[in-house]
Design an enzyme around this catalytic site. Structure first.
Site, short mmCIF file in Angstrom:
data_model
loop_
_atom_site.label_atom_id
_atom_site.label_comp_id
_atom_site.label_asym_id
_atom_site.label_seq_id
_atom_site.Cartn_x
_atom_site.Cartn_y
_atom_site.Cartn_z
CE LYS A 118 -60.45 -6.86 -35.74
NZ LYS A 118 -60.75 -5.46 -35.50
CD GLU A 202 -63.13 -15.87 -31.91
OE1 GLU A 202 -62.42 -14.89 -31.68
OE2 GLU A 202 -64.16 -15.83 -32.58
CG HIS A 237 -68.00 -10.96 -44.16
ND1 HIS A 237 -68.40 -11.63 -43.03
CD2 HIS A 237 -67.27 -11.83 -44.88
CE1 HIS A 237 -67.90 -12.86 -43.07
NE2 HIS A 237 -67.22 -13.00 -44.18
NE ARG A 294 -67.12 1.80 -39.00
CZ ARG A 294 -66.76 0.53 -38.94
NH1 ARG A 294 -65.56 0.20 -38.54
NH2 ARG A 294 -67.61 -0.42 -39.26
C1 MV4 Z 1 -67.26 -15.64 -36.06
C2 MV4 Z 1 -68.34 -16.43 -36.48
C3 MV4 Z 1 -68.62 -17.57 -35.75
N1 MV4 Z 1 -67.86 -17.87 -34.68
N2 MV4 Z 1 -66.54 -15.98 -34.98
C4 MV4 Z 1 -67.40 -12.57 -39.73
C5 MV4 Z 1 -66.61 -11.32 -39.93
C6 MV4 Z 1 -65.73 -11.16 -38.76
N3 MV4 Z 1 -65.93 -9.87 -38.20
C7 MV4 Z 1 -66.12 -12.23 -37.83
N4 MV4 Z 1 -67.12 -13.05 -38.44
C8 MV4 Z 1 -67.58 -14.16 -37.82
N5 MV4 Z 1 -66.90 -14.54 -36.71
C9 MV4 Z 1 -66.85 -17.09 -34.31
N6 MV4 Z 1 -66.12 -17.43 -33.26
C10 MV4 Z 1 -69.07 -16.04 -37.60
C11 MV4 Z 1 -68.69 -14.90 -38.28
C12 MV4 Z 1 -69.51 -14.58 -39.42
C13 MV4 Z 1 -70.45 -13.53 -39.36
C14 MV4 Z 1 -70.56 -12.73 -38.24
C15 MV4 Z 1 -71.48 -11.72 -38.20
C16 MV4 Z 1 -72.29 -11.48 -39.29
C17 MV4 Z 1 -72.20 -12.23 -40.43
C18 MV4 Z 1 -71.27 -13.27 -40.48
C19 MV4 Z 1 -71.17 -14.05 -41.63
C20 MV4 Z 1 -70.25 -15.06 -41.67
C21 MV4 Z 1 -69.42 -15.33 -40.58
#
Ligand code: MV4
Length: 511
Positions: A118, A202, A237, A294
């Site tokens: 990342k 972030e 997630h 993917r």
């Molecule tokens: C975030 C976010 C809010 N702000 N990044 C969750 C899994 C990982 N792939 C990144 N995730 C998130 N990143 C920033 N800067 C909130 C999440 C997140 C989330 C994102 C998409 C779908 C569901 C989620 C559930 C919790 C947190």
């Protein structure tokens, strides 16, 4: 470049079946691999050839590169399709395929590596001018320095693992006093989960929507996007309901985000199908989150609104063919929704409920697509993901797709395991979902098991009894058990007489 004649599918379940179906349409031979308990699995039955690769645990079967490459050689496969999960985003596996002269149906090794890390992908996106949440483009190990950055970004912030994804090694920090602890626990979680403790910081985007763009690239530098999928309905997630297109994107935003997704693909030299994930905030700003290198679980909704077979496109571009169309040739036709049907108990914290499928009668009819990896009489295995199928519906409008989904969910009969069908029905009926006014907090915000409490639990029991009776009647000697009946007592105290030939879903409450 030569045409691919035989593909080894290095996967199981519904995605292996999905890939085999396209192989058959294209006249390509298919080779399945299977673990011991999968000997009689659907993907093994569907493939032209099948090879045992080891015992149940995936680290002794579906994840063992040597065994899969050996089967590729023995069977004479000229390409490997990795599906999703397992080895699909493993750069070492992609490289080893190439070394053995086998086409890996997926992106170049360098793209897998760049997007798997990342910190690397954030740096690439910065250079490519793709919007990102404010934060670092370097991993940081000095706590004081990291704290300074967090303060300058402004709380809340997220500490994320560079090797992460899917929420592992991620910590939300609301105030400066909590920063040090959060960073250290994110680092140690990342180190034990990935063997890589690097983290970055972030800005935390509050109440975002998760919207991802499907991209497709050939080996000649042509890249298009196949519009977006709305994936905000998630639980820990894990996506449960996805749809295409998103109900909040304007044509202008779609064009901008699509352009950013294409930039992302170009920046890492992408080839094949990939997904660029964005977060969208309340003010409709969008931020690059990560790229999945993917074919994704939820790809069917994109296929349904574009009419494009993504697996066929993966194969074509792997053969070196040009896309043959441009962005202007692509249009959104209607609306599609996917519900993931898992063998999980939604009334018991979604506890997996693997076991025997006494009955599996998927819905059909207009505008319904079911991608199942298992059939009636088979077992949902304990060793793997407990997904039974993906149920997708299409409609001219979002409302029509929802109506079709509610009908299809009601029609779906599964006996033997608990499933997420009632939960999906809950989502389809919820005002926040039907109005389109929801974000990634939908499930924790609105769902409690008592939402699934039945108007009359007895009716559901009656439906289950009826289903079993129907099955018994069906298996009975001709003329002997054709009129199986039973009586059950409803919670209201009334006796319900069940005729085996009353459809069990007709007995269910009107959902
Ligand atoms: C975030 C976010 C809010 N702000 N990044 C969750 C899994 C990982 N792939 C990144 N995730 C998130 N990143 C920033 N800067 C909130 C999440 C997140 C989330 C994102 C998409 C779908 C569901 C989620 C559930 C919790 C947190």
């Amino acid at each position: 470049m030569p045409k691919i004649k035989k593909i080894l599918i290095a996967n199981r379940g519904e995605i292996a079946c999905r890939v085999i179906r396209t192989c058959r349409e294209l006249g390509i031979q298919s080779v399945a691999v299977y673990s011991e308990p999968d000997r009689t699995a659907l993907h093994v039955q569907m493939a032209d050839e099948a090879y045992l690769i080891g015992p149940a645990p995936s680290n002794q079967s579906y994840l063992v590169m040597d065994k899969i490459l050996e089967v590729a050689q023995v069977s004479g496969a000229d390409a490997v399709h990795p599906g999703y999960g397992f080895l699909s985003e493993n750069a070492t596996f992609a490289r080893r395929c190439a070394e053995e002269g086998i086409i890996f149906i997926g992106p170049p090794t360098g793209a897998i590596e760049a997007m798997g890390d990342k910190v690397t992908s954030r740096l690439l996106m910065k250079e490519a001018n793709v919007p990102m949440a404010p934060g670092t483009t370097d991993s940081i190990d000095d706590v004081e320095e990291a704290k300074q950055i967090a303060v300058s970004i402004g709380f809340p912030v997220l500490v994320k693992a560079s090797a992460g994804g899917g929420g592992k090694g991620m910590r939300i920090v609301h105030k400066v006093e909590d920063f040090e602890n959060a960073m250290q626990s994110a680092q140690s979680e990342a180190l034990s989960a990935f063997g890589d403790g690097r983290v970055y910081v972030e800005k935390y985007i509050v109440e975002p929507r998760h919207i991802e763009f499907q991209v497709l690239a050939d080996q000649h530098g042509n890249v298009v996007h196949l519009f977006e999928r709305e994936c905000s309905i998630q639980r820990r997630h894990q996506k449960v309901v996805e749809e295409a297109p998103s109900s909040i994107l304007t044509p202008e935003m779609r064009a901008q985000m699509g352009e950013a997704a294409i930039k992302t693909a170009k920046a890492c030299g992408y080839v094949g199908t990939g997904t660029v994930e964005f977060l969208v905030d309340k003010n409709r700003n969008f931020y690059f989150m990560e790229m999945n290198t993917r074919l994704q679980v939820e790809h069917p909704v994109s296929e349904m609104i574009t009419g494009i077979d993504l697996v066929a496109e993966q194969i074509r571009v792997a053969e070196g063919e040009e896309l043959g169309y441009t962005q202007e040739d692509l249009h959104i036709n209607g609306h599609a929704i996917e519900c993931r049907v898992y063998a999980e108990d939604p009334t018991n914290n979604f506890l997996p409920d693997p076991g025997h499928l006494d009955r599996h009668q998927p819905p059909s009819g207009p505008n319904v697509r079911v991608d199942a990896g298992i059939a009636e009489g088979m077992d949902v295995q304990i060793y793997y993901d407990p997904m039974i199928s993906k149920l997708c519906t299409w409609g001219k409008t979002r409302a029509a797709a929802i109506r079709a989904m509610r009908r299809a969910l009601r029609e779906y009969e599964i006996v033997g395991v608990q499933t997420t069908i009632p939960f999906c029905q809950f989502v389809m009926q919820h005002e926040a979902f039907t109005s389109g006014n929801f974000d990634t907090h939908f499930v924790p915000l609105y769902f409690t098991p008592k939402e699934l409490a039945l108007d009359d639990a007895g009716m559901d029991e009656a439906a289950a009894v009826a289903a079993v009776l129907m099955r018994r009647a069906g298996q009975g000697v001709a003329g002997k058990e054709k009129s199986a009946t039973a009586t059950t007592t409803s919670t209201t105290g009334a006796s319900i007489f069940i005729d085996a030939f009353v459809s069990p879903w007709a007995l269910r409450r009107k959902q």
